[in-house]
Design an enzyme around this catalytic site. Structure first.
Site, mmCIF file in Angstrom:
data_model
loop_
_atom_site.group_PDB
_atom_site.id
_atom_site.type_symbol
_atom_site.label_atom_id
_atom_site.label_comp_id
_atom_site.label_asym_id
_atom_site.label_seq_id
_atom_site.Cartn_x
_atom_site.Cartn_y
_atom_site.Cartn_z
ATOM 1 N N PHE A 197 -17.413 -6.631 5.657
ATOM 2 C CA PHE A 197 -16.508 -5.494 5.555
ATOM 3 C C PHE A 197 -16.357 -4.971 4.124
ATOM 4 C CE2 PHE A 197 -15.224 -8.046 9.194
ATOM 5 C CZ PHE A 197 -15.239 -7.102 10.210
ATOM 6 N N GLU B 294 9.280 -6.950 5.801
ATOM 7 C CA GLU B 294 9.529 -5.900 4.829
ATOM 8 C C GLU B 294 9.832 -4.608 5.555
ATOM 9 O OE1 GLU B 294 5.759 -6.218 2.909
ATOM 10 O OE2 GLU B 294 4.921 -4.522 4.008
#
Length: 665
Positions: free
Chosen positions: A348, A288
């Site tokens: 996390f 991208e």
């Protein structure tokens, strides 16, 4: 040149843009939500305009509110930062209609390349190698499952307007494709106001390497080398570096030239990034193009000496690029560690709260090393649940990769953060990981090297001995101070015994400490270590030289010992007399409470859904509830077969860490 620009963003990137604008003599306007009224970017800007409630979809991504702020302040240009409206062509077009410069590419380029589906089609038409996938719009979860099966698992489900890991899921089977499609769609709508989804093949063992491009409005376009961004978790980058330890000059040149060709195909100007997946044979595939400034742009700035924000402003003003491709070199090596407000010991998950202590290492720039910290917070400030959890980007530079890693290690050791969960220990662990040091990494690094999650670092014997010697010396400083009773005669001072037992990291060291000129001589296990330190009781950061090697450790002295954090390890340290050590060995160990029959909320957040009922039998892996925090949806699943006996909350409830969502039998 512009006299005043508005930054349509918040946090560290807003502060970063303000610094360059200030250097260029340009006035700045900040915008802020209710949650950010005391934020650092608001304090730094020359003016600030309130734009609404905390949720981004009621403030930072509401175009009319940004446009009203522009009109009210007379800003001549807007820098969008990254995220929010940075890749929204409608916003860029509205600015153009208003006669205000957009410090970024033209709306046509954003529309062509910022949209992931369109950019893939354009890349394919241009003959660029792309990852196999389905570029059309996907109507529902059933179609997502069908397409995933045709492509072949594993697949990546991605938001068309996405970025920063938002709206991305990896699916390995039909069930994960179905669930991932809906979660990606929800996250994309909440984060970008665009819920279009596409699916592509997930390439196993890939490296994520991206090329920085820079173009002007006069047809010039350059590539500023690459960044390696393979250390990721949940598709969000954690550590980046420039250059990549994997690329050779031929591959770098090919990727750079291809990126420039792609940018020129859409008349691109300003800073942008072309992202690639690179396999083990250095084959690269277009992923991208990000039509904006990247989070990790500082590492490119450190190896090229080019201020990308300054160049973006100059390009928007209409200036030609002052450099040519042959002027772009690679000077040394740079690392970036992203400091996130998230707890690595809880997989996390996001953490919010007040920064009771926030003291980054001193920023320095010398011919042999540099430390840089891009941040948007301050000590005493609040970390909100409404925005991205990244609060700082710690960067290092040195002539070689090994030296840059060492500079980063010392900077991480000296970074003090208290009051919230944070990932500094994890970043420190990565810097010492043999595979990272060797450059042997992929985007699967975290899940492969920490399959059970991050559980901290266990230091080896040499490091423990150095810390034990330092602890024994620091204890002598404490004891020496205690011996000097106020008002007492010198010959009545209490003698400090030189024999001490240091308990650290599960190890026991018998030490003998002798004071020498300018330091201490500590003997343990038949070896004597010279310790030099200026530490005094009350200092939270201890700097010492032990056996000629520097140590920087965080110290938190409490009853019964001290908490010491060093190189990712978090340990309790006790320095005892020999008799105290004998008695300590007899003390019982406290048993933690049993929470195995409870589902605890793993982070502060909002309950999106409760997917089971009281009395229902659930199976291992079944979805129990979904919690949203910091724009990310987190699916909570059953760890084993059980029956739900109690549900303590419902959808819409706000919970804190360890609040009980439901109970089982």
């Amino acid at each position: 040149m512009f006299k005043k620009i508005l930054i349509a963003n918040r946090g560290e990137i807003a502060c970063r843009v303000i610094k360059t604008a200030r250097k260029m003599g340009i006035k700045t306007v900040a915008v802020y939500s209710d949650a950010d009224k005391n934020a650092l970017h608001v304090r730094m800007a020359d003016e600030a305009v309130h734009i609404g409630p905390p949720p981004a979809n009621q403030s930072y991504i509401v175009m009319d509110k940004i446009l009203d702020a522009i009109k009210a302040t007379g800003a001549e240009a807007v820098h969008p930062g990254y995220g929010f409206l940075s890749e929204n062509p409608v916003f860029a077009k509205k600015l153009e209609d208003l006669g205000v410069a957009f410090i970024g590419p033209p709306a046509s380029a954003i529309e062509a390349m910022g949209d992931k589906i369109t950019s893939k089609k354009l890349a394919q038409e241009a003959g660029v190698s792309t990852v196999p996938g389905y570029m059309g719009l996907i109507a529902d979860a059933d179609e997502a499952v069908k397409i995933s099966g045709e492509i072949g698992y594993p697949v990546m489900i991605k938001a068309s307007a996405g970025g920063g890991g938002k709206g991305m899921r990896i699916a390995w089977n039909d069930q994960e494709a179905r669930e991932g499609f809906q979660s990606s769609k929800n996250e994309a709508k909440n984060s970008f106001g665009d819920d279009r989804i596409f699916i592509e093949k997930f390439v196993t063992q890939p490296r994520h390497i991206e090329i920085q491009v820079l173009g002007d409005k006069h047809g010039a376009c350059l590539y500023l080398n690459e960044r390696e961004c393979s250390i990721q978790r949940r598709n969000q980058k954690v550590i980046e570096e420039a250059p990549s330890p994997f690329l050779d000059e031929a591959t770098r040149k090919a990727m750079g030239e291809q990126s420039v060709a792609l940018a020129k195909a859409v008349d691109y100007c300003s800073a942008g990034t072309v992202e690639f997946i690179v396999d083990g044979d250095r084959n690269f595939y277009f992923l991208e193009m990000n039509t904006r400034l990247q989070v990790e742009h500082p590492v490119t700035e450190l190896i090229t000496g080019i201020d990308l924000v300054e160049q973006m402003i100059r390009v928007a003003w209409g200036e030609k690029l002052a450099m040519k491709q042959e002027d772009i070199g690679i000077n040394g090596w740079a690392m970036e560690s992203r400091l996130y407000a998230e707890d690595p010991y809880r997989n996390f998950l996001p953490s919010i709260g007040r920064l009771t202590r926030y003291r980054p290492p001193e920023e320095e720039a010398t011919p042999s090393y540099a430390v840089r910290n891009d941040t948007g917070v301050f000590e005493g400030g609040e970390i909100s649940m409404f925005y991205d959890p990244m609060i700082a980007k710690l960067c290092s530079w040195a002539p070689t990769r090994g030296e840059a890693i060492e500079v980063m290690r010392n900077a991480l050791d000296g970074f003090e953060v208290e009051g919230i969960g944070h990932n500094l220990p994890f970043c420190a662990a990565v810097m010492d990981h043999p595979k990272f040091v060797a450059g042997d990494i992929s985007t699967a690094f975290i899940e492969e090297e920490y399959p059970e999650g991050f559980e901290g670092v266990t230091l080896g014997a040499p490091a423990l001995k150095r810390l034990a010697a330092a602890a024994a010396s620091m204890n002598m400083i404490v004891e020496g101070r205690a011996a000097k009773i106020s008002g007492a005669m010198r010959n009545h001072m209490r003698r400090v015994d030189p024999n001490w037992v240091v308990l650290i990291g599960g190890e026991k060291f018998d030490t003998v400490v002798a004071e020498g000129q300018g330091g201490w001589d500590v003997t343990l296990e038949g070896e004597t270590w010279r310790v030099e330190t200026d530490w005094t009781p009350g200092m939270s950061l201890a700097r010492a030289t032990v056996g000629g090697e520097p140590i920087v450790a965080k110290i938190d002295v409490g009853t019964g010992g001290a908490r010491v954090r060093y190189r990712g390890a978090d340990m309790k340290v006790q320095v005892l007399t020999p008799r105290q050590a004998e008695l300590a060995a007899m003390m019982p160990v406290k048993t933690p409470p049993d929470t195995s029959k409870m589902l605890l909320c793993p982070m502060p957040g909002l309950i999106v859904s409760v997917d089971v009922e009281v009395g229902q039998e659930v199976q291992e892996g079944q979805v129990l509830a979904v919690v949203e925090a910091m724009k990310m949806e987190n699916v909570l699943r059953a760890e084993k077969k059980a029956v739900v006996t109690k549900i303590n909350c419902e959808a819409g409830a706000s919970l804190m860490v360890d609040d009980v969502i439901m109970e089982f039998e």
